[in-house]
Scaffold this motif. Structure first.
Motif, PDB file in Angstrom:
ATOM      1  N   THR A 119       0.815  -1.407  -0.023  1.00 13.50           N
ATOM      2  CA  THR A 119      -0.050  -0.177   0.075  1.00 13.50           C
ATOM      3  C   THR A 119       0.929   1.409  -0.248  1.00 13.50           C
ATOM      4  O   THR A 119       1.862   1.318   0.692  1.00 13.50           O
ATOM      5  CB  THR A 119      -0.945  -0.070   1.164  1.00 13.50           C
ATOM      6  OG1 THR A 119      -1.815  -0.900   1.194  1.00 13.50           O
ATOM      7  CG2 THR A 119      -1.818   1.636   1.389  1.00 13.50           C
ATOM      8  N   VAL A 120       0.356   2.221  -0.894  1.00 16.93           N
ATOM      9  CA  VAL A 120       1.016   3.381  -1.152  1.00 16.93           C
ATOM     10  C   VAL A 120       0.434   4.619  -0.613  1.00 16.93           C
ATOM     11  O   VAL A 120      -0.759   4.711  -0.578  1.00 16.93           O
ATOM     12  CB  VAL A 120       1.840   3.584  -2.529  1.00 16.93           C
ATOM     13  CG1 VAL A 120       2.201   5.170  -2.722  1.00 16.93           C
ATOM     14  CG2 VAL A 120       2.283   2.727  -3.251  1.00 16.93           C
ATOM     15  N   ALA A 121       1.091   5.415   0.404  1.00 14.25           N
ATOM     16  CA  ALA A 121       0.537   6.726   0.687  1.00 14.25           C
ATOM     17  C   ALA A 121       1.135   7.944  -0.129  1.00 14.25           C
ATOM     18  O   ALA A 121       2.319   8.151  -0.329  1.00 14.25           O
ATOM     19  CB  ALA A 121       0.805   7.052   2.123  1.00 14.25           C
ATOM     20  N   ARG A 122       0.367   8.717  -0.474  1.00 15.86           N
ATOM     21  CA  ARG A 122       0.637   9.825  -1.148  1.00 15.86           C
ATOM     22  C   ARG A 122       0.052  11.039  -0.642  1.00 15.86           C
ATOM     23  O   ARG A 122      -1.111  11.268  -0.078  1.00 15.86           O
ATOM     24  CB  ARG A 122       0.025  10.039  -2.903  1.00 15.86           C
ATOM     25  CG  ARG A 122       0.457   8.731  -3.590  1.00 15.86           C
ATOM     26  CD  ARG A 122      -0.243   8.770  -4.825  1.00 15.86           C
ATOM     27  NE  ARG A 122       0.149   7.629  -5.788  1.00 15.86           N
ATOM     28  CZ  ARG A 122       1.222   7.109  -6.301  1.00 15.86           C
ATOM     29  NH1 ARG A 122       2.483   7.888  -5.909  1.00 15.86           N
ATOM     30  NH2 ARG A 122       1.580   6.044  -6.921  1.00 15.86           N
ATOM     31  N   LYS A 123       1.198  12.162  -0.298  1.00 12.02           N
ATOM     32  CA  LYS A 123       0.757  13.340   0.676  1.00 12.02           C
ATOM     33  C   LYS A 123       0.128  14.160  -0.414  1.00 12.02           C
ATOM     34  O   LYS A 123       0.020  14.426  -1.364  1.00 12.02           O
ATOM     35  CB  LYS A 123       2.041  14.074   1.008  1.00 12.02           C
ATOM     36  CG  LYS A 123       2.096  14.834   2.205  1.00 12.02           C
ATOM     37  CD  LYS A 123       3.344  15.299   2.721  1.00 12.02           C
ATOM     38  CE  LYS A 123       2.857  16.377   3.840  1.00 12.02           C
ATOM     39  NZ  LYS A 123       4.294  16.551   4.658  1.00 12.02           N
ATOM     40  N   GLN A 124      -1.052  14.972   0.326  1.00  9.37           N
ATOM     41  CA  GLN A 124      -1.888  16.065  -0.130  1.00  9.37           C
ATOM     42  C   GLN A 124      -1.538  17.289   0.228  1.00  9.37           C
ATOM     43  O   GLN A 124      -0.595  17.411   1.113  1.00  9.37           O
ATOM     44  CB  GLN A 124      -3.351  15.677   0.166  1.00  9.37           C
ATOM     45  CG  GLN A 124      -3.650  14.264  -0.073  1.00  9.37           C
ATOM     46  CD  GLN A 124      -3.609  13.931  -1.557  1.00  9.37           C
ATOM     47  OE1 GLN A 124      -4.307  14.564  -2.423  1.00  9.37           O
ATOM     48  NE2 GLN A 124      -2.969  12.829  -2.000  1.00  9.37           N
ATOM     49  N   PRO A 125      -1.887  18.426  -0.499  1.00 11.26           N
ATOM     50  CA  PRO A 125      -1.430  19.855  -0.182  1.00 11.26           C
ATOM     51  C   PRO A 125      -1.611  20.133   1.275  1.00 11.26           C
ATOM     52  O   PRO A 125      -1.155  21.151   1.851  1.00 11.26           O
ATOM     53  CB  PRO A 125      -2.162  20.601  -1.141  1.00 11.26           C
ATOM     54  CG  PRO A 125      -2.277  19.681  -2.266  1.00 11.26           C
ATOM     55  CD  PRO A 125      -2.675  18.175  -1.726  1.00 11.26           C
ATOM     56  N   ASP A 126      -3.109  19.557   1.909  1.00 11.13           N
ATOM     57  CA  ASP A 126      -3.264  19.935   3.225  1.00 11.13           C
ATOM     58  C   ASP A 126      -2.672  19.227   4.218  1.00 11.13           C
ATOM     59  O   ASP A 126      -3.008  19.450   5.420  1.00 11.13           O
ATOM     60  CB  ASP A 126      -4.869  19.735   3.270  1.00 11.13           C
ATOM     61  CG  ASP A 126      -5.375  18.310   3.097  1.00 11.13           C
ATOM     62  OD1 ASP A 126      -4.413  17.474   2.930  1.00 11.13           O
ATOM     63  OD2 ASP A 126      -6.618  18.049   3.120  1.00 11.13           O
ATOM     64  N   GLY A 127      -1.764  18.382   3.902  1.00 10.87           N
ATOM     65  CA  GLY A 127      -1.037  17.728   4.932  1.00 10.87           C
ATOM     66  C   GLY A 127      -1.705  16.154   5.121  1.00 10.87           C
ATOM     67  O   GLY A 127      -0.966  15.228   5.926  1.00 10.87           O
ATOM     68  N   THR A 128      -2.718  15.935   4.830  1.00 16.49           N
ATOM     69  CA  THR A 128      -3.126  14.679   4.838  1.00 16.49           C
ATOM     70  C   THR A 128      -2.634  13.704   3.625  1.00 16.49           C
ATOM     71  O   THR A 128      -1.910  14.132   2.967  1.00 16.49           O
ATOM     72  CB  THR A 128      -4.686  14.378   4.616  1.00 16.49           C
ATOM     73  OG1 THR A 128      -4.996  15.117   3.350  1.00 16.49           O
ATOM     74  CG2 THR A 128      -5.378  15.357   5.762  1.00 16.49           C
ATOM     75  N   TYR A 129      -2.932  12.561   3.650  1.00 17.84           N
ATOM     76  CA  TYR A 129      -2.518  11.275   2.769  1.00 17.84           C
ATOM     77  C   TYR A 129      -3.491  10.742   2.126  1.00 17.84           C
ATOM     78  O   TYR A 129      -4.814  10.484   2.761  1.00 17.84           O
ATOM     79  CB  TYR A 129      -1.425  10.507   3.304  1.00 17.84           C
ATOM     80  CG  TYR A 129      -0.444  10.951   3.945  1.00 17.84           C
ATOM     81  CD1 TYR A 129       0.892  10.809   2.915  1.00 17.84           C
ATOM     82  CD2 TYR A 129      -0.173  11.900   4.923  1.00 17.84           C
ATOM     83  CE1 TYR A 129       2.314  11.171   3.484  1.00 17.84           C
ATOM     84  CE2 TYR A 129       1.219  12.318   5.330  1.00 17.84           C
ATOM     85  CZ  TYR A 129       2.496  12.049   4.750  1.00 17.84           C
ATOM     86  OH  TYR A 129       3.606  12.742   5.048  1.00 17.84           O
ATOM     87  N   ARG A 130      -3.527  10.155   0.918  1.00 14.79           N
ATOM     88  CA  ARG A 130      -4.359   9.188   0.148  1.00 14.79           C
ATOM     89  C   ARG A 130      -3.627   8.055  -0.007  1.00 14.79           C
ATOM     90  O   ARG A 130      -2.551   8.027  -0.292  1.00 14.79           O
ATOM     91  CB  ARG A 130      -4.791   9.923  -0.957  1.00 14.79           C
ATOM     92  CG  ARG A 130      -5.481  11.082  -0.914  1.00 14.79           C
ATOM     93  CD  ARG A 130      -6.913  10.826  -0.644  1.00 14.79           C
ATOM     94  NE  ARG A 130      -7.725  12.106  -0.497  1.00 14.79           N
ATOM     95  CZ  ARG A 130      -9.118  12.128  -0.287  1.00 14.79           C
ATOM     96  NH1 ARG A 130      -9.768  11.028  -0.097  1.00 14.79           N
ATOM     97  NH2 ARG A 130      -9.614  13.431  -0.457  1.00 14.79           N
ATOM     98  N   LEU A 131      -4.126   7.005   0.448  1.00 13.43           N
ATOM     99  CA  LEU A 131      -3.720   5.547   0.501  1.00 13.43           C
ATOM    100  C   LEU A 131      -4.460   4.708  -0.619  1.00 13.43           C
ATOM    101  O   LEU A 131      -5.520   4.807  -1.027  1.00 13.43           O
ATOM    102  CB  LEU A 131      -4.113   4.970   1.847  1.00 13.43           C
ATOM    103  CG  LEU A 131      -3.825   5.580   3.262  1.00 13.43           C
ATOM    104  CD1 LEU A 131      -3.978   4.486   4.205  1.00 13.43           C
ATOM    105  CD2 LEU A 131      -2.442   5.744   3.156  1.00 13.43           C
ATOM    106  N   TYR A 132      -3.481   4.087  -1.165  1.00 12.64           N
ATOM    107  CA  TYR A 132      -3.811   3.457  -2.673  1.00 12.64           C
ATOM    108  C   TYR A 132      -3.034   1.792  -2.180  1.00 12.64           C
ATOM    109  O   TYR A 132      -1.967   1.736  -2.154  1.00 12.64           O
ATOM    110  CB  TYR A 132      -3.384   3.783  -3.864  1.00 12.64           C
ATOM    111  CG  TYR A 132      -3.756   5.227  -4.056  1.00 12.64           C
ATOM    112  CD1 TYR A 132      -4.973   5.380  -5.023  1.00 12.64           C
ATOM    113  CD2 TYR A 132      -3.143   6.111  -3.456  1.00 12.64           C
ATOM    114  CE1 TYR A 132      -5.433   6.653  -5.197  1.00 12.64           C
ATOM    115  CE2 TYR A 132      -3.636   7.615  -3.916  1.00 12.64           C
ATOM    116  CZ  TYR A 132      -4.642   7.806  -4.508  1.00 12.64           C
ATOM    117  OH  TYR A 132      -5.341   8.875  -4.653  1.00 12.64           O
ATOM    118  N   GLY A 133      -4.181   0.635  -2.336  1.00 14.49           N
ATOM    119  CA  GLY A 133      -3.813  -0.470  -1.995  1.00 14.49           C
ATOM    120  C   GLY A 133      -4.501  -1.416  -2.056  1.00 14.49           C
ATOM    121  O   GLY A 133      -5.885  -1.285  -2.078  1.00 14.49           O
TER     122      GLY A 133
END
Length: 615
Positions: A229-243
């Motif tokens: 599973t990969v986490a991609r950082k968002q501009p607001d500091g949160t992350y989006r998880l894909y996996g």
């Protein structure tokens, strides 16, 4: 003539009719006899259902332990609450448990109009279990710390009583407790305060449960190499998880903690455990919609069918990083310790439940002209199981006692080291004990033990997961070795000195002298094994890991805890008997197997040849 002929014919008719009536009566008598015999056969097979009453009041070992260890004021309050809780378990909670088994979760992927909904339907009894868990403070008790260092032990006792009547809800409670522990260890940061308050709430309307999403397609315990599973950082500091999360227990929970690899600006991720970070995420948003999560299917499991376990796709699920980057495994370790302790609770509770039912059945079932309890061999079999559950119970109590001290900053360095060692030891050992006891206890019911509608097969199936979930026996045995290596021998020194100190408490009790002697012999054997393998290759210790862990469990449980418990001034003859019986086992199997040459390169080659046919 005509009249005589008519009389004759009439006489013949009358005779025929009489014969027909007699035949019909005879047939009816035979049918009645057959029906009576059939009823008698059915009645002969009728058996009284085994039952238990208030589980707290019937558990004399639990009561004696609490009386021995709890401060008087704490004991008074705890006793009253446990009596009440025991009554509630019998009258209200146990029936809900069976409803959960009969109405397992169902997965609805689409609605009637073709819209994808991915809804997991759970029964009303399952939802009620969640409310009861909040009302009883089954998580809250450990974090409110009303009784200081005894709060964790008190929580464990309530969970122990609840487990066998929970309809599988003890599993999400384990992960909920673990999640709360992780957040507490992080200092309850502001962004997680709402989650922590809900996880530890007594209000059913506010209470949350948590999942634990670790396992992915490459397997379970090897998270360092199996997490994709990969986490991609968002501009607001949160992350989006894909996996893809291949095995997510309690998929209907409100939140979860999960591991993922943070992608850098080029989309690259660090591999191995150093690349794993820990994230918090809500499963659904405020409107009840899934957080960019798709449910692929529910798992078709052997046991724990009452709980929804699912395969999930994370397709940009919004999450919050809660560990330092790359420190996910270290941060999640607090959760794993708690869930492993819950595993021990479930193991001990299932053993106690099966033995209680076996004991009650023995007092009701007549076979070969007398009650089962009057057959010495039958009683001996139950007695052997009773010794096992007593040892497991005391080991559980020792662990939660130490955890309570650690959580209130009252534990010494030695006690903290001991806790680190005993958690994996207890988890692996009681998981195996529970399966063996469940199978043996099922046999004590004869054919009825094999019947689904008795509920006994449910206990067996649910017990089998205990040696698998949160680390198999071999994985945890290797974890025990790691704890020894990491402490550079300090852990073993503490272990041995603690056992010796506990033995000294029993040295003045004449009846326990055989147990004390056997324990001392076991310690000497263990020391000799360790001295002999101190300079050996890693392969030797790996092959010995399981037997070594069993030896630690048996020595600490029986010789230290059972003997110590039996040395109390108010100990019963049953306590003494249990200690002596435990000591009749092989106390240090690792030493025995070492003498047989079961470890080392030669043994490994022989193992391979036996399994795979290598010449």
């Amino acid at each position: 003539w005509d009249s005589c002929q008519m009389l004759t014919i009439k006489g013949i008719n009358t005779t025929v009719e009489q014969e027909q009536q007699a035949s019909m009566k005879e047939k009816q008598v035979l049918e009645d006899l057959e029906m009576h015999l059939a009823r008698r056969e059915t009645e002969a097979l009728f058996q009284e259902q085994p039952e238990t009453g208030n589980q707290y009041l019937e558990d004399t070992l639990l009561q004696s332990y609490l009386k021995t260890h709890l401060p008087p004021k704490v004991l008074e309050e705890v006793h009253q609450d446990l009596v009440r809780f025991g009554n509630r378990l019998v009258s209200k909670i146990q029936p809900l448990s069976w409803e959960c088994e009969l109405n397992p979760p169902k997965f609805q992927q689409y609605d009637a109009w073709g819209q994808r909904v991915d809804h997991i339907h759970t029964c009303s009894a399952w939802k009620r279990m969640k409310e009861i868990s909040a009302e009883e403070g089954l998580i809250a008790e450990a974090y409110e710390k009303r009784y200081s260092n005894w709060s964790r032990l008190y929580q464990a006792v309530k969970l122990y009583l609840f487990s066998s009547s929970s309809g599988g809800f003890s599993c999400p409670l384990a992960m909920t407790d673990g999640a709360a522990k992780v957040i507490e260890s992080l200092g309850v940061p502001g962004t997680l305060k709402n989650a922590f308050d809900r996880l530890t709430s007594r209000d059913p309307k506010k209470f949350w449960t948590s999942g634990q999403w670790m396992t992915e397609r490459r397997g379970g315990s090897d998270v360092a190499n199996g997490t994709e599973t990969v986490a991609r950082k968002q501009p607001d500091g949160t992350y989006r998880l894909y996996g893809f999360k291949w095995f997510t227990s309690a998929a209907d929970s409100d939140m979860t903690l999960t591991l993922a690899r943070i992608a850098d600006a080029e989309g690259q991720c660090t591999q191995g455990s150093r690349g794993l970070s820990l994230f918090f995420l809500r499963v659904r948003d405020e409107e009840g919609k899934l957080n960019s999560i798709q449910v692929q299917r529910l798992k078709d499991k052997l046991g724990t069918r009452q709980m929804a376990t699912a395969e999930l796709w994370l397709q940009g699920a919004k999450a919050e990083l809660i560990s330092a980057e790359g420190r996910g495994v270290a941060t999640i370790s607090n959760m794993l310790n708690i869930t492993r302790i819950h595993n021990v609770i479930g193991a001990v509770a299932s053993m106690r439940r099966m033995i209680s039912l076996s004991r009650d059945y023995a007092c009701k079932r007549v076979a070969f002209g007398k009650l089962l309890k009057d057959h010495p061999l039958h009683v001996q079999t139950i007695a052997r199981m009773e010794v096992q559950v007593r040892g497991a119970f005391l080991l559980l109590m020792e662990i939660v006692r130490l955890l309570g001290l650690a959580e209130t900053n009252l534990a010494s360095e030695q006690e903290q080291l001991l806790l680190r060692l005993l958690v994996p030891v207890a988890k692996l050992y009681t998981g195996k004990q529970a399966s063996a006891v469940a199978v043996e206890a099922m046999e004590s019911f004869g054919g009825q033990g094999y019947m689904e509608d008795t509920g006994l097969p449910v206990i067996l199936r649910d017990t089998l997961v205990l040696s698998i979930w949160e680390g198999t026996t071999n994985i945890l045995s290797l974890d025990v070795l790691r704890s020894l290596a990491k402490s550079q021998g300090q852990v073993m020194a503490v272990f041995l000195s603690t056992v010796q100190r506990k033995l000294e408490l029993a040295s003045g009790t004449k009846e326990l002298s055989p147990a004390v002697q056997r324990t001392q012999e076991a310690i000497r054997s263990l020391r000799q094994f360790m001295a002999a393998t101190g300079s050996e290759q890693a392969l030797t210790m790996e092959l010995a890991a399981r037997d070594f862990s069993y030896s630690l469990a048996q020595i600490y449980t029986g010789r230290a805890l059972l003997v110590e418990h039996a040395a109390r001034p108010d100990a019963s003859s049953t306590d003494v008997c249990a200690a002596l019986r435990w000591c009749n086992q092989e106390l240090c199997p690792v030493a025995v197997e070492s003498e047989r040459g079961s470890y080392g390169a030669g043994a490994a080659l022989q193992d391979s040849a036996l399994v795979f046919g290598n010449s």
